[in-house]
Design a protein around this motif. Structure first.
Motif, PDB file in Angstrom:
ATOM      1  N   LEU A   1      -6.160   0.212  10.943  1.00 42.17           N
ATOM      2  CA  LEU A   1      -7.022  -0.765  10.268  1.00 42.17           C
ATOM      3  C   LEU A   1      -6.337  -2.121  10.147  1.00 42.17           C
ATOM      4  O   LEU A   1      -6.971  -3.165  10.301  1.00 42.17           O
ATOM      5  N   ASN A   2      -5.031  -2.091   9.871  1.00 44.51           N
ATOM      6  CA  ASN A   2      -4.291  -3.348   9.765  1.00 44.51           C
ATOM      7  C   ASN A   2      -4.325  -4.102  11.083  1.00 44.51           C
ATOM      8  O   ASN A   2      -4.506  -5.323  11.123  1.00 44.51           O
TER       9      ASN A   2
ATOM     10  N   LEU B   1      -2.672  11.255   7.592  1.00 51.23           N
ATOM     11  CA  LEU B   1      -3.906  10.622   8.076  1.00 51.23           C
ATOM     12  C   LEU B   1      -4.040   9.199   7.537  1.00 51.23           C
ATOM     13  O   LEU B   1      -4.430   8.278   8.272  1.00 51.23           O
ATOM     14  N   ALA B   2      -3.700   9.009   6.251  1.00 49.43           N
ATOM     15  CA  ALA B   2      -3.841   7.682   5.637  1.00 49.43           C
ATOM     16  C   ALA B   2      -2.888   6.683   6.279  1.00 49.43           C
ATOM     17  O   ALA B   2      -3.255   5.524   6.510  1.00 49.43           O
TER      18      ALA B   2
ATOM     19  N   ALA C   1      -4.323   5.776   9.590  1.00 52.75           N
ATOM     20  CA  ALA C   1      -5.531   4.961   9.402  1.00 52.75           C
ATOM     21  C   ALA C   1      -5.181   3.546   8.975  1.00 52.75           C
ATOM     22  O   ALA C   1      -5.747   2.569   9.494  1.00 52.75           O
ATOM     23  N   LEU C   2      -4.237   3.416   8.065  1.00 51.47           N
ATOM     24  CA  LEU C   2      -3.852   2.080   7.593  1.00 51.47           C
ATOM     25  C   LEU C   2      -3.252   1.243   8.719  1.00 51.47           C
ATOM     26  O   LEU C   2      -3.524   0.041   8.827  1.00 51.47           O
TER      27      LEU C   2
END
Lengths: 196, 199
Positions: free
Chosen positions: B26-27, B18-19, B22-23
């Motif tokens: 978001l980036n 998930l991270a 998400a990263l």
């Protein structure tokens, strides 16, 4: 419950859960005060007690349904305190505490009809959310903090969607199978009624 | 203990997947430019004229800080034009007395659209520049980095301010409210103080 177990050891799991509960308001206040490192310390203690209280309760023969619910409610309050703190401070989305409350209500409402639900996200949602809150304050980077919020939202959406679909699809067959009434975010399962 | 460790590993794996997703998302969000038309605050202000360029970032905090700073300028009689950093943001600084740059810090640097704008603006036509950064922890290092970035492109830095989200901004206790509320009040007062210094 074993009578030969010293009283202190029998009370230890409940004491650890109570300590975690006592940390909830402190976590909220520390987040509002911008005390990131202190908040990370409190969350680390909360996660450690969350990991330890269940196994200790089982080891000393004091696991009970009441203890499991105490654990679940405490996890919920710690999570709400942390993410509501972020939202009130204006640095985190309100979606996390709102979804966490919805998710908790959903678990409680559907636990009877989804006792055999295989939900790895839901089973670990307490740890995932506390870990996400810890990452927000410990990462010291706004991008990683936002990623942690996104992880929390994604995990909550995944477990809620899975539980709703399972409850709708399998209500009839599950109702015939007696099983756990505990939501899957508990970490201290009562021995006679555990989820798979 | 085996089951416990397996649960931990499954949890970590889920968080990792998930991270990572998400990263990546978001980036992409952070790198993306936000184009907005100029909005004027206190159009009747005649004490000075400022251009505020915001890199909005991912949370409302940088915009709250910008609004507070601009309100401080407006209360001091300034006219402020507000916009966001993009390839369409003006580089015609002839009518401005002050340029205000506002950005969150990601990975120790101001976000990419504002970096590109600073490079494009060069020396900002000789107009003085104020930079405001918001960070998770101690803003000192990002502030120094941002100062170097502006100065490296020929800009003249009149002031630089940094506000943290997860570190106390007001250790002296001069303000009330949450840490972010205090930062907002400090940004307002920073604008008022800056204008008095420019007079």
């Amino acid at each position: 419950m074993s009578n030969s177990t010293p009283l202190a050891l029998r009370l230890l799991p409940h004491g650890l859960t109570a300590l975690r509960l006592a940390l909830a308001p402190a976590i909220f206040e520390l987040i509002l005060a911008g005390r990131g490192l202190a908040t990370a310390g409190c969350l680390a203690v909360a996660m450690a007690t969350d990991a330890a209280d269940g196994p200790l309760a089982r080891r000393h023969g004091v696991a009970s349904r009441a203890g499991a619910w105490f654990d679940v409610w405490t996890d919920f309050l710690v999570i709400e305190a942390a993410f509501a703190g972020f939202a009130v401070a204006g640095v985190g989305p309100w979606a996390v505490p709102v979804f966490a409350a919805l998710s908790f209500a959903l678990f409680a409402a559907t636990a009877r009809v989804t006792p055999r639900f295989q939900d790895p996200v839901g089973k670990n949602i307490g740890g995932i959310l506390m870990g996400a809150a810890f990452a927000v304050v410990a990462s010291r980077d706004l991008m990683l903090a936002e990623a942690a919020f996104a992880v929390a939202i994604a995990a909550l959406c995944a477990t809620m969607a899975g539980r709703v679909l399972f409850a709708l699809a399998g209500q009839a067959s599950s109702a015939a199978t007696p099983g756990s009434t505990l939501p899957s975010i508990h970490s201290r399962k009562a021995p006679p009624a555990v989820e798979t | 203990m085996g089951t416990f460790l397996r649960r931990i590993l499954i949890g970590l794996l889920i968080i990792g997947i998930l991270a990572f997703g998400a990263l990546a998302w978001l980036n992409w969000q952070v790198q993306r430019e936000t184009v907005t038309p100029l909005q004027t605050l206190n159009g009747q202000g005649n004490a000075g004229r400022a251009l505020t360029v915001l890199n909005p970032g991912l949370s409302p905090f940088p915009e709250r800080i910008m609004t507070a700073f601009d309100n401080g300028l407006a209360e001091s009689g300034w006219r402020i034009d507000q916009t966001t950093a993009s390839s369409e943001t003006t580089t015609d600084f002839g009518e401005y007395d002050l340029i205000v740059l506002v950005s969150p810090i990601y990975g120790g640097q101001v976000a990419a659209p504002l970096q590109a704008y600073i490079a494009r603006a060069g020396d900002f036509g000789g107009t003085q520049v104020v930079a405001i950064v918001t960070s998770a922890g101690d803003p000192k290092e990002p502030m120094a980095h941002t100062r170097d970035l502006i100065a490296g492109n020929g800009g003249s830095v009149a002031g630089i301010f940094g506000y943290a989200v997860y570190q106390p901004n007001d250790e002296e206790g001069n303000y009330a409210g949450s840490n972010t509320d205090r930062a907002v009040a400090m940004a307002h007062d920073a604008a008022v103080g800056l204008v008095q210094g420019l007079r």
